[in-house]
Design a protein around this motif. Structure first.
Motif, PDB file in Angstrom:
ATOM      1  N   VAL A  33      43.427 -13.633  53.395  1.00  0.00           N
ATOM      2  CA  VAL A  33      44.070 -13.683  52.109  1.00  0.00           C
ATOM      3  C   VAL A  33      45.085 -12.696  52.283  1.00  0.00           C
ATOM      4  O   VAL A  33      44.849 -11.532  52.992  1.00  0.00           O
ATOM      5  CB  VAL A  33      43.193 -13.248  51.101  1.00  0.00           C
ATOM      6  N   GLU A  34      46.397 -12.784  52.176  1.00  0.00           N
ATOM      7  CA  GLU A  34      47.483 -11.889  52.361  1.00  0.00           C
ATOM      8  C   GLU A  34      47.997 -11.083  51.341  1.00  0.00           C
ATOM      9  O   GLU A  34      47.918 -11.469  50.058  1.00  0.00           O
ATOM     10  CB  GLU A  34      48.714 -13.048  52.736  1.00  0.00           C
ATOM     11  N   ILE A  35      47.866  -9.799  51.591  1.00  0.00           N
ATOM     12  CA  ILE A  35      48.072  -8.705  50.645  1.00  0.00           C
ATOM     13  C   ILE A  35      49.633  -8.168  50.770  1.00  0.00           C
ATOM     14  O   ILE A  35      50.095  -7.717  51.891  1.00  0.00           O
ATOM     15  CB  ILE A  35      47.114  -7.377  50.817  1.00  0.00           C
ATOM     16  N   LYS A  36      50.406  -8.089  49.993  1.00  0.00           N
ATOM     17  CA  LYS A  36      51.917  -7.679  50.160  1.00  0.00           C
ATOM     18  C   LYS A  36      51.975  -6.376  49.800  1.00  0.00           C
ATOM     19  O   LYS A  36      51.356  -5.979  48.844  1.00  0.00           O
ATOM     20  CB  LYS A  36      52.677  -8.616  49.242  1.00  0.00           C
ATOM     21  N   TYR A  79      42.956 -30.915  43.051  1.00  0.00           N
ATOM     22  CA  TYR A  79      44.304 -30.351  43.328  1.00  0.00           C
ATOM     23  C   TYR A  79      44.215 -29.146  42.669  1.00  0.00           C
ATOM     24  O   TYR A  79      43.718 -28.782  41.535  1.00  0.00           O
ATOM     25  CB  TYR A  79      45.396 -31.126  42.844  1.00  0.00           C
ATOM     26  N   THR A  80      44.792 -27.854  43.359  1.00  0.00           N
ATOM     27  CA  THR A  80      44.319 -26.498  42.654  1.00  0.00           C
ATOM     28  C   THR A  80      45.568 -25.855  42.908  1.00  0.00           C
ATOM     29  O   THR A  80      46.625 -26.101  43.560  1.00  0.00           O
ATOM     30  CB  THR A  80      43.093 -25.786  43.438  1.00  0.00           C
ATOM     31  N   GLY A  81      45.459 -24.373  42.101  1.00  0.00           N
ATOM     32  CA  GLY A  81      46.492 -23.545  42.646  1.00  0.00           C
ATOM     33  C   GLY A  81      46.360 -22.802  43.841  1.00  0.00           C
ATOM     34  O   GLY A  81      45.331 -23.207  44.691  1.00  0.00           O
ATOM     35  N   HIS A  82      47.131 -21.697  44.373  1.00  0.00           N
ATOM     36  CA  HIS A  82      46.934 -21.273  45.931  1.00  0.00           C
ATOM     37  C   HIS A  82      47.466 -20.063  45.809  1.00  0.00           C
ATOM     38  O   HIS A  82      48.443 -19.624  44.893  1.00  0.00           O
ATOM     39  CB  HIS A  82      47.859 -22.260  46.617  1.00  0.00           C
ATOM     40  N   GLY A  83      47.196 -19.135  46.922  1.00  0.00           N
ATOM     41  CA  GLY A  83      47.811 -18.031  47.345  1.00  0.00           C
ATOM     42  C   GLY A  83      49.383 -18.251  47.898  1.00  0.00           C
ATOM     43  O   GLY A  83      49.591 -19.649  48.158  1.00  0.00           O
ATOM     44  N   ILE A  84      50.137 -17.541  47.836  1.00  0.00           N
ATOM     45  CA  ILE A  84      51.601 -17.729  48.117  1.00  0.00           C
ATOM     46  C   ILE A  84      52.202 -16.344  48.660  1.00  0.00           C
ATOM     47  O   ILE A  84      51.648 -15.403  48.226  1.00  0.00           O
ATOM     48  CB  ILE A  84      52.377 -18.284  46.695  1.00  0.00           C
ATOM     49  N   SER A 138      54.346 -15.240  52.389  1.00  0.00           N
ATOM     50  CA  SER A 138      55.289 -15.436  53.409  1.00  0.00           C
ATOM     51  C   SER A 138      55.006 -17.146  53.655  1.00  0.00           C
ATOM     52  O   SER A 138      55.874 -17.548  54.498  1.00  0.00           O
ATOM     53  CB  SER A 138      54.772 -14.935  54.482  1.00  0.00           C
ATOM     54  N   GLN A 139      54.317 -17.841  53.179  1.00  0.00           N
ATOM     55  CA  GLN A 139      54.224 -19.432  53.132  1.00  0.00           C
ATOM     56  C   GLN A 139      54.032 -19.606  51.566  1.00  0.00           C
ATOM     57  O   GLN A 139      53.593 -18.945  50.948  1.00  0.00           O
ATOM     58  CB  GLN A 139      53.036 -19.894  53.943  1.00  0.00           C
ATOM     59  N   MET A 140      54.405 -21.040  51.451  1.00  0.00           N
ATOM     60  CA  MET A 140      54.224 -21.655  50.183  1.00  0.00           C
ATOM     61  C   MET A 140      52.906 -21.581  49.763  1.00  0.00           C
ATOM     62  O   MET A 140      52.311 -21.559  48.416  1.00  0.00           O
ATOM     63  CB  MET A 140      55.110 -22.828  49.778  1.00  0.00           C
ATOM     64  N   HIS A 141      51.784 -22.129  50.617  1.00  0.00           N
ATOM     65  CA  HIS A 141      50.579 -22.351  50.365  1.00  0.00           C
ATOM     66  C   HIS A 141      49.789 -21.544  51.364  1.00  0.00           C
ATOM     67  O   HIS A 141      49.879 -21.543  52.612  1.00  0.00           O
ATOM     68  CB  HIS A 141      50.163 -23.964  50.386  1.00  0.00           C
ATOM     69  N   LEU A 142      48.887 -20.578  50.826  1.00  0.00           N
ATOM     70  CA  LEU A 142      48.172 -19.670  51.659  1.00  0.00           C
ATOM     71  C   LEU A 142      46.830 -19.710  50.685  1.00  0.00           C
ATOM     72  O   LEU A 142      46.718 -20.051  49.886  1.00  0.00           O
ATOM     73  CB  LEU A 142      48.631 -18.400  51.478  1.00  0.00           C
ATOM     74  N   GLY A 162      48.683  -6.402  44.910  1.00  0.00           N
ATOM     75  CA  GLY A 162      49.298  -7.115  46.228  1.00  0.00           C
ATOM     76  C   GLY A 162      49.193  -8.433  46.692  1.00  0.00           C
ATOM     77  O   GLY A 162      49.690  -9.348  47.358  1.00  0.00           O
ATOM     78  N   LEU A 163      47.944  -9.086  46.156  1.00  0.00           N
ATOM     79  CA  LEU A 163      47.602 -10.534  46.100  1.00  0.00           C
ATOM     80  C   LEU A 163      48.538 -11.256  45.300  1.00  0.00           C
ATOM     81  O   LEU A 163      48.649 -11.046  44.153  1.00  0.00           O
ATOM     82  CB  LEU A 163      46.037 -10.872  45.909  1.00  0.00           C
ATOM     83  N   ALA A 164      49.113 -12.294  45.740  1.00  0.00           N
ATOM     84  CA  ALA A 164      49.898 -13.206  44.800  1.00  0.00           C
ATOM     85  C   ALA A 164      49.261 -14.365  44.784  1.00  0.00           C
ATOM     86  O   ALA A 164      49.061 -15.097  45.969  1.00  0.00           O
ATOM     87  CB  ALA A 164      51.303 -13.398  45.515  1.00  0.00           C
ATOM     88  N   LEU A 165      49.127 -15.113  43.624  1.00  0.00           N
ATOM     89  CA  LEU A 165      48.672 -16.330  43.556  1.00  0.00           C
ATOM     90  C   LEU A 165      49.643 -17.124  42.710  1.00  0.00           C
ATOM     91  O   LEU A 165      50.123 -16.541  41.633  1.00  0.00           O
ATOM     92  CB  LEU A 165      47.169 -16.274  42.895  1.00  0.00           C
ATOM     93  N   ALA A 166      49.538 -18.390  42.743  1.00  0.00           N
ATOM     94  CA  ALA A 166      49.946 -19.713  41.877  1.00  0.00           C
ATOM     95  C   ALA A 166      48.939 -20.315  41.166  1.00  0.00           C
ATOM     96  O   ALA A 166      48.095 -20.801  41.751  1.00  0.00           O
ATOM     97  CB  ALA A 166      50.867 -20.495  42.815  1.00  0.00           C
ATOM     98  N   VAL A 167      49.080 -20.021  39.751  1.00  0.00           N
ATOM     99  CA  VAL A 167      47.934 -20.737  38.794  1.00  0.00           C
ATOM    100  C   VAL A 167      48.694 -21.971  38.388  1.00  0.00           C
ATOM    101  O   VAL A 167      49.912 -21.851  37.615  1.00  0.00           O
ATOM    102  CB  VAL A 167      47.569 -19.770  37.781  1.00  0.00           C
TER     103      VAL A 167
END
Length: 272
Positions: free
Chosen positions: A8-11, A172-177, A179-183, A202-207
């Motif tokens: 999981v990418e933390i910004k 089909y779900t949301g996702h992390g986002i 440095s890439q669109m889907h993480l 710092g965790l970014a998610l698309a709901v």
């Protein structure tokens, strides 16, 4: 940039600021598209409008060329739930269209979607659109530092279930986002709370709830992209990208950062 819980990418705050720039491009483009929706316009024309909007703001479309996708937005009409390819189809009075848009600024992504009605629609369709958007906001509002990803899932599902007999897509779900669109991680729209990666600053998610007037089952069309309801029922789709900051929740693709909706739900606003 760091990693937590199996990739999981933390910004950093600086990286989140760039994501906010990408998010504003997405949010502004979706408002341009909302204003352009009318009977007779084709989904290809909407795609051209979107690409022009994204590029004029110094960004690059996330979707164009992604795994071979041929357009800058997804435009999904009526029983098409997500990933519809723009083309010659003309919108008609009474249709609903999901418009999903992504943009890249300096290597960082924003991603959001709205469902727009084409003039007046039956009350049950208008209600479907309302419930779907509200469920997205309830999901975002459920995210708290120290919580878990499925706290979001549970909030989305609970709100939809409380509003009526709707289908909620599970495949089909949301996702992390970032440095890439889907993480990682996936963000399901159903589930028990307290599971999945921990929610941290710092965790970014698309709901993105995807809700139907019928069942949850879908089929993939021969174009290998467009997802349609198996029973032909109409669908709605709503999406925002958000992150947690030191002071609260920041919806990176909302023009006001989500401040109005979050405040109404009693959630601290974390924008800057």
């Amino acid at each position: 940039m760091g990693f937590l819980d199996r990739g999981v990418e933390i910004k950093s705050p600086e990286q989140v600021d760039v994501m906010r720039r990408a998010g504003l491009v997405v949010g502004e483009t979706l408002e341009v598209l909302r204003g352009a929706v009318r009977p007779g316009i084709t989904t290809a024309e909407l795609d051209t409008i979107a690409e022009d909007s994204i590029r004029s703001r110094g960004a690059t479309p996330s979707f164009l060329g992604y795994q071979g996708f041929p357009a800058s937005i997804c435009a999904s009409v009526n029983d098409e739930v997500v990933h519809g390819i723009p083309g010659s189809r003309e919108l008609a009075l009474g249709d609903v269209v999901s418009l999903d848009c992504g943009a890249i600024v300096d290597g960082w992504h924003g991603d959001a979607a709205i469902t727009v009605t084409v003039g007046p629609v039956p009350p049950e369709v208008a209600e479907l659109v309302r419930v779907t958007e509200e469920a997205m906001w309830r999901g975002i509002a459920a995210a708290r530092p120290g919580g878990r990803v499925t706290d979001i899932s549970h909030a989305v599902e609970s709100h939809v279930r409380s509003q009526g007999d709707y289908g909620i897509l599970e495949d089909y779900t949301g996702h992390g986002i970032g440095s890439q669109m889907h993480l990682a991680p996936d963000v399901p729209n159903v589930g028990r709370p307290g599971r999945g990666p921990r929610l941290v600053e710092g965790l970014a998610l698309a709901v993105e709830p995807m809700v139907t007037l019928g069942g949850k089952h879908t089929d993939l069309l021969d174009d290998d992209w467009t997802v349609v309801t198996r029973d032909g029922s109409w669908a709605a789709h709503s999406e925002h990208t958000f992150t947690l900051t030191a002071t609260g929740t920041w919806v990176l693709t909302a023009l006001d950062g989500g401040e109005a909706a979050l405040t109404a739900l009693g959630v601290p606003f974390g924008g800057r």
